[in-house]
Design a protein around this motif. Structure first.
Motif, PDB file in Angstrom:
ATOM      1  N   VAL A  38       1.319  -2.578   6.404  1.00 60.69           N
ATOM      2  CA  VAL A  38       1.267  -3.204   5.080  1.00 60.69           C
ATOM      3  C   VAL A  38      -0.088  -3.047   4.391  1.00 60.69           C
ATOM      4  O   VAL A  38      -0.134  -2.640   3.219  1.00 60.69           O
ATOM      5  CB  VAL A  38       1.715  -4.686   5.150  1.00 60.69           C
ATOM      6  N   PRO A  39      -1.229  -3.321   5.049  1.00 61.63           N
ATOM      7  CA  PRO A  39      -2.508  -3.168   4.329  1.00 61.63           C
ATOM      8  C   PRO A  39      -2.737  -1.739   3.827  1.00 61.63           C
ATOM      9  O   PRO A  39      -3.259  -1.548   2.729  1.00 61.63           O
ATOM     10  CB  PRO A  39      -3.560  -3.553   5.373  1.00 61.63           C
ATOM     11  N   HIS A  40      -2.342  -0.752   4.612  1.00 60.40           N
ATOM     12  CA  HIS A  40      -2.500   0.642   4.183  1.00 60.40           C
ATOM     13  C   HIS A  40      -1.596   0.938   2.982  1.00 60.40           C
ATOM     14  O   HIS A  40      -2.002   1.613   2.045  1.00 60.40           O
ATOM     15  CB  HIS A  40      -2.149   1.602   5.321  1.00 60.40           C
ATOM     16  N   LEU A  41      -0.379   0.432   3.031  1.00 60.15           N
ATOM     17  CA  LEU A  41       0.584   0.702   1.960  1.00 60.15           C
ATOM     18  C   LEU A  41       0.254  -0.063   0.686  1.00 60.15           C
ATOM     19  O   LEU A  41       0.528   0.414  -0.413  1.00 60.15           O
ATOM     20  CB  LEU A  41       2.001   0.383   2.425  1.00 60.15           C
ATOM     21  N   GLU A  42      -0.331  -1.256   0.813  1.00 59.70           N
ATOM     22  CA  GLU A  42      -0.720  -2.013  -0.381  1.00 59.70           C
ATOM     23  C   GLU A  42      -1.701  -1.212  -1.225  1.00 59.70           C
ATOM     24  O   GLU A  42      -1.615  -1.210  -2.453  1.00 59.70           O
ATOM     25  CB  GLU A  42      -1.318  -3.366   0.010  1.00 59.70           C
ATOM     26  N   LYS A  43      -2.617  -0.509  -0.570  1.00 61.67           N
ATOM     27  CA  LYS A  43      -3.565   0.334  -1.312  1.00 61.67           C
ATOM     28  C   LYS A  43      -2.838   1.478  -2.010  1.00 61.67           C
ATOM     29  O   LYS A  43      -3.196   1.869  -3.112  1.00 61.67           O
ATOM     30  CB  LYS A  43      -4.638   0.870  -0.367  1.00 61.67           C
ATOM     31  N   CYS A  44      -1.810   2.011  -1.366  1.00 66.56           N
ATOM     32  CA  CYS A  44      -1.041   3.114  -1.961  1.00 66.56           C
ATOM     33  C   CYS A  44      -0.285   2.666  -3.192  1.00 66.56           C
ATOM     34  O   CYS A  44      -0.327   3.343  -4.226  1.00 66.56           O
ATOM     35  CB  CYS A  44      -0.028   3.671  -0.957  1.00 66.56           C
ATOM     36  N   VAL A  45       0.421   1.551  -3.083  1.00 70.12           N
ATOM     37  CA  VAL A  45       1.286   1.145  -4.198  1.00 70.12           C
ATOM     38  C   VAL A  45       0.471   0.694  -5.406  1.00 70.12           C
ATOM     39  O   VAL A  45       0.992   0.710  -6.520  1.00 70.12           O
ATOM     40  CB  VAL A  45       2.322   0.069  -3.780  1.00 70.12           C
ATOM     41  N   GLU A  46      -0.794   0.347  -5.207  1.00 72.59           N
ATOM     42  CA  GLU A  46      -1.652   0.011  -6.354  1.00 72.59           C
ATOM     43  C   GLU A  46      -1.742   1.186  -7.318  1.00 72.59           C
ATOM     44  O   GLU A  46      -1.825   0.992  -8.526  1.00 72.59           O
ATOM     45  CB  GLU A  46      -3.058  -0.359  -5.880  1.00 72.59           C
ATOM     46  N   GLY A  47      -1.725   2.396  -6.796  1.00 72.89           N
ATOM     47  CA  GLY A  47      -1.847   3.581  -7.634  1.00 72.89           C
ATOM     48  C   GLY A  47      -0.515   4.228  -7.984  1.00 72.89           C
ATOM     49  O   GLY A  47      -0.491   5.340  -8.498  1.00 72.89           O
ATOM     50  N   GLU A  51       5.989   2.026  -9.551  1.00 69.47           N
ATOM     51  CA  GLU A  51       7.211   2.682  -9.072  1.00 69.47           C
ATOM     52  C   GLU A  51       7.860   1.946  -7.907  1.00 69.47           C
ATOM     53  O   GLU A  51       9.083   1.955  -7.770  1.00 69.47           O
ATOM     54  CB  GLU A  51       6.906   4.116  -8.649  1.00 69.47           C
ATOM     55  N   ALA A  52       7.053   1.347  -7.045  1.00 68.92           N
ATOM     56  CA  ALA A  52       7.596   0.683  -5.859  1.00 68.92           C
ATOM     57  C   ALA A  52       6.612  -0.354  -5.353  1.00 68.92           C
ATOM     58  O   ALA A  52       5.413  -0.285  -5.634  1.00 68.92           O
ATOM     59  CB  ALA A  52       7.876   1.710  -4.759  1.00 68.92           C
ATOM     60  N   THR A  53       7.140  -1.300  -4.614  1.00 69.13           N
ATOM     61  CA  THR A  53       6.312  -2.276  -3.912  1.00 69.13           C
ATOM     62  C   THR A  53       6.406  -1.984  -2.416  1.00 69.13           C
ATOM     63  O   THR A  53       7.262  -1.199  -1.977  1.00 69.13           O
ATOM     64  CB  THR A  53       6.810  -3.715  -4.168  1.00 69.13           C
ATOM     65  N   GLY A 104      -1.232   6.354   3.647  1.00 64.92           N
ATOM     66  CA  GLY A 104      -2.430   5.535   3.712  1.00 64.92           C
ATOM     67  C   GLY A 104      -2.901   5.347   5.138  1.00 64.92           C
ATOM     68  O   GLY A 104      -2.148   5.550   6.087  1.00 64.92           O
ATOM     69  N   GLY A 105      -4.150   4.975   5.264  1.00 64.35           N
ATOM     70  CA  GLY A 105      -4.669   4.726   6.594  1.00 64.35           C
ATOM     71  C   GLY A 105      -6.176   4.688   6.634  1.00 64.35           C
ATOM     72  O   GLY A 105      -6.855   4.771   5.608  1.00 64.35           O
ATOM     73  N   LYS A 106      -6.679   4.572   7.851  1.00 65.05           N
ATOM     74  CA  LYS A 106      -8.111   4.581   8.104  1.00 65.05           C
ATOM     75  C   LYS A 106      -8.530   6.009   8.412  1.00 65.05           C
ATOM     76  O   LYS A 106      -7.843   6.709   9.148  1.00 65.05           O
ATOM     77  CB  LYS A 106      -8.453   3.697   9.308  1.00 65.05           C
ATOM     78  N   ASP A 107      -9.652   6.442   7.885  1.00 63.76           N
ATOM     79  CA  ASP A 107     -10.170   7.781   8.173  1.00 63.76           C
ATOM     80  C   ASP A 107      -9.102   8.829   7.869  1.00 63.76           C
ATOM     81  O   ASP A 107      -8.713   9.617   8.728  1.00 63.76           O
ATOM     82  CB  ASP A 107     -10.640   7.848   9.628  1.00 63.76           C
ATOM     83  N   LEU A 108      -8.621   8.803   6.641  1.00 65.23           N
ATOM     84  CA  LEU A 108      -7.461   9.595   6.231  1.00 65.23           C
ATOM     85  C   LEU A 108      -7.659  11.097   6.445  1.00 65.23           C
ATOM     86  O   LEU A 108      -6.745  11.782   6.917  1.00 65.23           O
ATOM     87  CB  LEU A 108      -7.136   9.310   4.765  1.00 65.23           C
ATOM     88  N   VAL A 135       0.488  12.705  -6.794  1.00 64.08           N
ATOM     89  CA  VAL A 135      -0.688  11.971  -6.330  1.00 64.08           C
ATOM     90  C   VAL A 135      -1.761  11.891  -7.405  1.00 64.08           C
ATOM     91  O   VAL A 135      -1.771  12.673  -8.351  1.00 64.08           O
ATOM     92  CB  VAL A 135      -1.297  12.629  -5.061  1.00 64.08           C
ATOM     93  N   ALA A 136      -2.681  10.972  -7.180  1.00 63.22           N
ATOM     94  CA  ALA A 136      -3.872  10.852  -8.007  1.00 63.22           C
ATOM     95  C   ALA A 136      -4.855  11.967  -7.618  1.00 63.22           C
ATOM     96  O   ALA A 136      -4.749  12.546  -6.530  1.00 63.22           O
ATOM     97  CB  ALA A 136      -4.512   9.483  -7.790  1.00 63.22           C
ATOM     98  N   PRO A 137      -5.810  12.272  -8.486  1.00 69.08           N
ATOM     99  CA  PRO A 137      -6.763  13.354  -8.187  1.00 69.08           C
ATOM    100  C   PRO A 137      -7.505  13.193  -6.847  1.00 69.08           C
ATOM    101  O   PRO A 137      -7.708  14.179  -6.144  1.00 69.08           O
ATOM    102  CB  PRO A 137      -7.735  13.304  -9.367  1.00 69.08           C
TER     103      PRO A 137
END
Length: 162
Positions: A38-47, A51-53, A104-108, A135-137
């Motif tokens: 969830v914490p990794h995905l929360e950062k993703c859905v912000e951008g 479109e999705a939660t 998303g993740g740590k040390d992507l 994706v974003a730039p």
């Protein structure tokens, strides 16, 4: 000064944390790893421009409409998830693609180098011949290093503001 005998540390204390990629394919696996995703995905859905939660991703994955691959380590009290990838099949007339819905993740950058081959292999087994994403730039730079290349520029128009 005198010499002393020092106990040799056990081998497992010398080995760094081991992560492995798995597909969350059962309710039990979702129950075990989703909270760490969830914490990794929360950062993703912000951008994701609304479109999705995270709940949408969870529900669609449980229904089999999306697939979740995680890089996880079970050597800790709570499992540690270092990387989460949410994928969705896209059917075109000439081929089947897999869309990277969220990543998303740590040390992507390091995780992509370590686990992207596993994702590609799994996608090939599923009959997929192309991987795609919007994706974003900043994410474009990370994914370009993994072999993605720009094909389109996506545009949107919000009809609620026209």
């Amino acid at each position: 000064m005198s010499l002393q005998v020092v106990d040799k540390p056990e081998a497992e204390t010398l080995v760094p944390k081991k992560y492995e990629a798995i597909l969350l394919s059962t309710q039990e696996l979702f129950d075990r790893y989703w909270a760490q995703c969830v914490p990794h995905l929360e950062k993703c859905v912000e951008g994701m421009d609304g479109e999705a939660t995270v709940d949408d991703l969870y529900s669609a994955s449980l229904r089999g409409e999306m697939y979740v691959i995680v890089a996880k380590n079970d050597d800790t009290e709570l499992p540690d998830v270092k990387l989460v990838i949410v994928l969705q099949l896209v059917y075109y007339p000439q081929y089947t693609a897999m869309n990277v819905v969220a990543l998303g993740g740590k040390d992507l950058r390091h995780c992509m180098k370590q686990f992207w081959g596993d994702v590609q292999g799994w996608a090939r087994i599923c009959g997929v011949t192309q991987l795609e994403c919007s994706v974003a730039p900043a994410m474009e730079r990370i994914l370009s290093a993994a072999g993605f290349e720009r094909k389109y520029v996506q545009l949107k128009q919000n009809l609620m503001e026209v």
